[in-house]
Scaffold this motif. Structure first.
Motif, PDB file in Angstrom:
ATOM      1  N   ASP A  77      33.252  38.695  69.851  1.00 31.92           N
ATOM      2  CA  ASP A  77      33.521  39.269  71.011  1.00 31.92           C
ATOM      3  C   ASP A  77      35.023  39.943  71.076  1.00 31.92           C
ATOM      4  O   ASP A  77      35.304  40.783  71.523  1.00 31.92           O
ATOM      5  N   ASP A  78      35.950  39.093  69.872  1.00 36.19           N
ATOM      6  CA  ASP A  78      37.159  39.691  70.157  1.00 36.19           C
ATOM      7  C   ASP A  78      37.253  41.069  69.115  1.00 36.19           C
ATOM      8  O   ASP A  78      38.016  41.936  69.359  1.00 36.19           O
ATOM      9  N   LEU A  79      36.808  40.828  67.961  1.00 35.96           N
ATOM     10  CA  LEU A  79      36.900  41.892  66.938  1.00 35.96           C
ATOM     11  C   LEU A  79      35.879  42.715  66.903  1.00 35.96           C
ATOM     12  O   LEU A  79      35.774  43.743  66.089  1.00 35.96           O
ATOM     13  N   ARG A  80      34.630  42.613  67.717  1.00 39.41           N
ATOM     14  CA  ARG A  80      33.584  43.536  67.680  1.00 39.41           C
ATOM     15  C   ARG A  80      32.785  43.549  66.412  1.00 39.41           C
ATOM     16  O   ARG A  80      32.153  44.745  66.305  1.00 39.41           O
ATOM     17  N   LEU A  81      32.988  42.362  65.577  1.00 40.98           N
ATOM     18  CA  LEU A  81      32.091  42.495  64.209  1.00 40.98           C
ATOM     19  C   LEU A  81      30.925  41.676  64.564  1.00 40.98           C
ATOM     20  O   LEU A  81      30.791  40.487  64.432  1.00 40.98           O
ATOM     21  N   THR A  82      29.883  42.403  64.807  1.00 33.69           N
ATOM     22  CA  THR A  82      28.540  41.780  65.312  1.00 33.69           C
ATOM     23  C   THR A  82      27.456  41.545  64.214  1.00 33.69           C
ATOM     24  O   THR A  82      26.678  41.326  64.525  1.00 33.69           O
ATOM     25  N   GLY A  83      27.882  41.947  62.976  1.00 27.45           N
ATOM     26  CA  GLY A  83      27.221  41.397  62.009  1.00 27.45           C
ATOM     27  C   GLY A  83      26.949  40.097  61.776  1.00 27.45           C
ATOM     28  O   GLY A  83      25.798  39.649  61.064  1.00 27.45           O
ATOM     29  N   THR A  84      27.910  39.132  62.040  1.00 29.13           N
ATOM     30  CA  THR A  84      27.602  37.832  62.051  1.00 29.13           C
ATOM     31  C   THR A  84      26.790  37.338  63.228  1.00 29.13           C
ATOM     32  O   THR A  84      27.259  37.663  64.135  1.00 29.13           O
ATOM     33  N   LYS A  85      25.590  36.520  63.025  1.00 31.18           N
ATOM     34  CA  LYS A  85      24.684  36.368  64.071  1.00 31.18           C
ATOM     35  C   LYS A  85      24.960  35.027  64.420  1.00 31.18           C
ATOM     36  O   LYS A  85      25.177  34.161  63.810  1.00 31.18           O
ATOM     37  N   GLU A  86      24.484  35.008  65.947  1.00 27.70           N
ATOM     38  CA  GLU A  86      24.490  33.523  66.537  1.00 27.70           C
ATOM     39  C   GLU A  86      23.040  33.078  66.599  1.00 27.70           C
ATOM     40  O   GLU A  86      22.427  33.777  67.523  1.00 27.70           O
ATOM     41  N   GLY A  87      22.565  32.265  65.896  1.00 27.75           N
ATOM     42  CA  GLY A  87      21.232  31.731  65.983  1.00 27.75           C
ATOM     43  C   GLY A  87      21.072  30.512  67.010  1.00 27.75           C
ATOM     44  O   GLY A  87      20.886  30.513  68.157  1.00 27.75           O
ATOM     45  N   CYS A  88      21.521  29.349  66.351  1.00 26.08           N
ATOM     46  CA  CYS A  88      21.244  27.989  66.937  1.00 26.08           C
ATOM     47  C   CYS A  88      22.730  27.615  67.575  1.00 26.08           C
ATOM     48  O   CYS A  88      22.689  26.797  68.526  1.00 26.08           O
ATOM     49  N   GLY A  89      23.809  28.007  67.162  1.00 27.17           N
ATOM     50  CA  GLY A  89      25.031  27.686  67.434  1.00 27.17           C
ATOM     51  C   GLY A  89      25.482  26.218  67.128  1.00 27.17           C
ATOM     52  O   GLY A  89      26.561  25.613  67.454  1.00 27.17           O
ATOM     53  N   VAL A  90      24.543  25.579  66.394  1.00 28.22           N
ATOM     54  CA  VAL A  90      24.674  23.967  65.893  1.00 28.22           C
ATOM     55  C   VAL A  90      24.764  23.826  64.341  1.00 28.22           C
ATOM     56  O   VAL A  90      24.562  22.795  64.121  1.00 28.22           O
ATOM     57  N   GLY A  91      24.884  24.839  63.783  1.00 22.50           N
ATOM     58  CA  GLY A  91      25.107  24.517  62.192  1.00 22.50           C
ATOM     59  C   GLY A  91      23.680  24.437  61.477  1.00 22.50           C
ATOM     60  O   GLY A  91      23.667  24.102  60.248  1.00 22.50           O
TER      61      GLY A  91
END
Ligand SMILES: Cc1cc2nc3c(=O)[nH]c(=O)nc-3n(C[C@H](O)[C@H](O)[C@@H](O)COP(=O)(O)OP(=O)(O)OC[C@H]3O[C@@H](n4cnc5c(N)ncnc54)[C@H](O)[C@@H]3O)c2cc1C
Ligand code: FES
Ligand code: FES
Lengths: 163, 291
Positions: free
Chosen positions: A31-45
């Motif tokens: 969100d802050d750096l707009r580097l969207t290659g890192t994905k959010e899947g589960c959000g819990v590890g």
């Protein structure tokens, strides 16, 4: 809530960001750096889609408080490969058809990179263990294991010619 | 969404004074592999969270594994990866290193700490049974100074630790086993699978000159409300030589004690044979038996 400043090394360059105190490293990157290659899947590890390398170790960015990387070294998928050229791990993933939708791919590549940086002679067993925290819902894990194994060979060759 | 301020602990005193000032509205973060999940899932416990206190900049003070002639000393910021790779742990507490090596995934082991495994106060923690089996002592740090208690006495009840306001875990002190001791760890089931399939056990056996067991430590995980060794099962082994039959008897003694303490529940029918098996496997692994 007042934003706080986080200064760290991102993909080899100094970086300064103002972020919310309760941001996760994943939010700060996306969100802050707009580097969207890192994905959010589960959000819990549990899925590994958000894997980045923090001070040389693979970690899940969804569980790291953003201000906790102050003064530290972070490498994301955007920092893999040099001068517009893909990294041998990325090349091998393409060659082995080790992806379909590609959502999990950056995470796998970061886990593989952390392993090969530490141990260029990794066996298939060690590769399987290194990617055991990454889930893929489309492709088999065997193609990925093979791809990473081949990339390790390629990297060893490249390093030899360098010396 | 749960929102909060962030504080970086500058020193041990600073950490204690922040915890003292905020009480229940501040919480430590170490590796974040429990607390960040709970915050993300809007856990009721952290509804009133005002301050997340980051301990990870106290690595010099809190991340180490060392030894002297009597004890192994473990700083709470040691990660599962640190424990898995430590030569000291391999030599003196191999079952703890094994337990750490089974935690989650590489990413989780690279961040997750032993202090967090205990601080989370969850009975299904993998490193917990090995520490309790080894009679580990935990050193607590607060503004009034340090105090040491047996780790098992830190657990006060379901999800509750006997920490006073302002206190945090400063160190684990684990007495070395007598010469001739071997250890084993076993684990069944996956995280987030049904709770009844999450079981583990740590065992340590000391052998005499004739190959007889002279000392035994058995700590099953997840079956009691607070972690504990099972002396009734340990006593059964003394003076005997290892055998499959003997180790299953010990397993049955553990399941008897489980039923004595927690009563018969809907899950007992499934849990009893699983507990017996997991105890057997930990003992067999310690004795180097093929199973
Ligand atoms: C995907 C996934 C898989 C997992 N798999 C396993 C598994 O197989 N086995 C297992 O045992 N666990 C597992 N866990 C749980 C977790 O990794 C462990 O309990 C442990 O590593 C937490 O350590 P941490 O440093 O990350 O804790 P944190 O989340 O930083 O802290 C946990 C709790 O302990 C408190 N705390 C931390 N340090 C201290 C201190 N010094 N003094 C007092 N309190 C303190 C915190 O306030 C918090 O309440 C898993 C977690 C995830 C996300
Ligand atoms: S999004 Fe971080 S592990 Fe799934
Ligand atoms: S390629 Fe789709 S999840 Fe892995």
């Amino acid at each position: 809530m007042e934003r706080i400043k986080v200064s760290f090394t991102l993909n080899g360059k100094p970086c300064e960001v103002m972020t919310k105190p309760y941001s996760r490293l994943l939010d700060m990157l996306r969100d802050d750096l707009r580097l969207t290659g890192t994905k959010e899947g589960c959000g819990v590890g549990e899925c590994g889609a958000c894997t980045v390398i923090l001070d040389g170790k693979a970690v899940t960015a969804c569980l790291v408080p953003a201000p906790s990387v102050e003064g530290r070294n972070v490498v994301t998928i955007e920092g893999v490969g040099k001068e517009g050229k893909l990294d041998p791990i990325q090349e091998a993933v393409l060659k082995e058809h080790a992806l379909q939708c590609g959502f999990c791919t950056p995470g796998f590549i970061m886990s593989a990179k952390a392993l090969l940086d530490e141990n260029p002679f990794a066996t298939k067993e060690e590769i399987r263990r290194a990617i055991s925290g990454n889930l893929c819902r489309c492709t088999g894990y065997e193609q990925l294991t093979t791809a990473i194994y081949e990339a390790a060979e390629e990297l060893r060759k490249l390093n030899k010619t360098k010396i | 969404m749960i929102t909060y301020e962030y504080r970086r602990a500058e020193s041990l005193e600073d950490a204690a004074s922040v915890l003292e000032k905020y009480g229940d509205t501040a919480r430590i973060v170490a590796g974040g592999t429990d607390i960040m999940v709970q915050i993300h899932e809007k856990d009721k416990r952290w509804e009133n969270l005002k301050c997340l206190l980051d301990m990870t900049y106290l690595e010099n003070e809190l991340r180490y594994i060392s030894e002297d002639s009597e004890n192994v000393y473990i700083g709470p910021l040691s990660t599962h990866t640190d424990l898995e790779n430590s030569e000291i742990i391999k030599k003196y507490l191999p079952f703890l290193g094994e337990a750490s090596s089974t935690v989650g995934s590489p990413q989780i082991r690279n961040r997750g700490t032993i202090g967090g495994s205990i601080g989370n106060a969850f009975p299904a923690s993998d490193p917990l049974p090995a520490l309790v089996a080894a009679d580990a002592v935990v050193v607590l740090y607060g503004l009034c100074g340090k105090r040491s208690i047996l780790l098992k006495d830190l657990y006060e009840g379901k999800g509750k630790l006997a920490l006073r306001r302002g206190e945090f875990i400063r160190e684990f002190i684990v007495p070395k086993f007598p010469e001739g001791t071997v250890t084993g760890f076993s684990k069944l089931g996956r995280r987030k699978a049904l709770a009844i399939s999450r079981l583990n056990c740590a065992a340590a056996l000391t052998f005499g000159e004739k190959g007889e067991i002279t000392r035994a430590r058995i700590c099953p995980g997840c079956i009691f409300i607070v972690p504990d060794r099972v002396e009734k099962a340990e006593k059964l082994l003394i003076g005997e030589k290892p055998s499959e039959k003997l180790f299953y008897e010990a397993g049955r003694a553990v399941s008897d004690v489980m039923i004595e303490r927690t009563g018969v529940r809907w899950s007992t029918e499934y849990k009893k044979p699983a507990v017996e098996e997991i105890v057997f496997r930990a003992l067999a692994a310690a004795a180097g038996m093929e199973v």
